[in-house]
Scaffold this motif. Sequence first.
Motif, short mmCIF file in Angstrom:
data_model
loop_
_atom_site.label_atom_id
_atom_site.label_comp_id
_atom_site.label_asym_id
_atom_site.label_seq_id
_atom_site.Cartn_x
_atom_site.Cartn_y
_atom_site.Cartn_z
N PRO A 171 19.09 30.33 -41.09
CA PRO A 171 20.20 29.44 -41.49
C PRO A 171 19.89 27.96 -41.29
CG PRO A 171 20.79 30.76 -39.55
CD PRO A 171 19.50 31.30 -40.07
N LYS A 172 19.07 27.66 -40.28
CA LYS A 172 18.78 26.25 -39.99
C LYS A 172 17.92 25.60 -41.07
CE LYS A 172 19.38 26.28 -35.00
NZ LYS A 172 19.51 27.70 -34.62
N SER A 204 25.49 37.57 -39.60
CA SER A 204 24.55 36.46 -39.86
C SER A 204 25.27 35.23 -40.39
CB SER A 204 23.47 36.90 -40.84
OG SER A 204 24.05 37.39 -42.01
N GLN A 253 27.81 33.62 -39.04
CA GLN A 253 28.24 32.66 -38.02
C GLN A 253 27.35 31.42 -37.97
OE1 GLN A 253 31.10 32.70 -36.42
NE2 GLN A 253 31.55 34.59 -37.56
N GLU A 254 26.06 31.63 -38.02
CA GLU A 254 25.13 30.50 -37.90
C GLU A 254 25.08 29.66 -39.17
OE1 GLU A 254 21.36 30.57 -35.71
OE2 GLU A 254 21.69 32.75 -35.68
#
Length: 242
Positions: free
Chosen positions: A226-227, A29, A31-32
């Motif tokens: 994540p965004k 998780s 990476q994002e």
Amino acid sequence: MALIQDILTAQRQSHKLLVLLIDPEKQESLQELLPHLSLPDMIFVGGSTARQSDACVELLRKHTTRPIVLFPGNIAQFTPKADALLFLTLLNARTPEILITPHIQVAQQVLQSGIETIPMGYILIDGERKSSVEIATKCTPLQQNQINDIVSTAVAGQLLGKSIIYLEAGSGANNPISADIIRSVRTHIQIPLIVGGGITTPQAMLRAYEAGADIVVIGNHFEQHPKELPSFVHIKQQQYGK
Ligand code: 1GP
């Protein structure tokens, strides 16, 4: 400058801090989150079960200049590659195996590394979901209605010389630490106060700050969304500057 000095300066200036918690076991998780790693004020690295955090700290380092701080669930997670170590005592534990044995085991390694070490009183409070800290330590969390006991535990931590108190509802808690608890603890201690566990909305983050938290820690929610990290940071900055 030492990280604790930065935290104390932020506290004095009412500049609230947002921490992204990374569990070294959940690299997929991560990476994002990598493009957003310079947005939070600090990054904590730790988890209840991970057996090392070396590689995770190295990866984070490539993507951020923010302080990377160890928040270890066990001594295997110690690495001198981080900027600082939260040398934590689970204040509502009652067995020496949790209260002091790991600290003795890792003490010389920590000292020799020269890493900044921040003594922290860590208080586990029921978040209406059995937490991984509770499972790993077999420590009984304080109930959210035991406000006087929670305050006494935090005050004991300050009197014992801890530099920071962390009120923990547990990772993925269904019920984050209440504003009443935060407010009561805040009025009884002067050292910086961290709050974490189950915070999933900007409103809950702001509620914690308004009640007196100096630092809010968010892990699960940013792992899953994540965004959303930039908008939490933006909302915090609108309210508290920087
Ligand atoms: C856990 O307080 C931290 O130690 C963060 O909890 O993962 O629920 O945000 P969450």
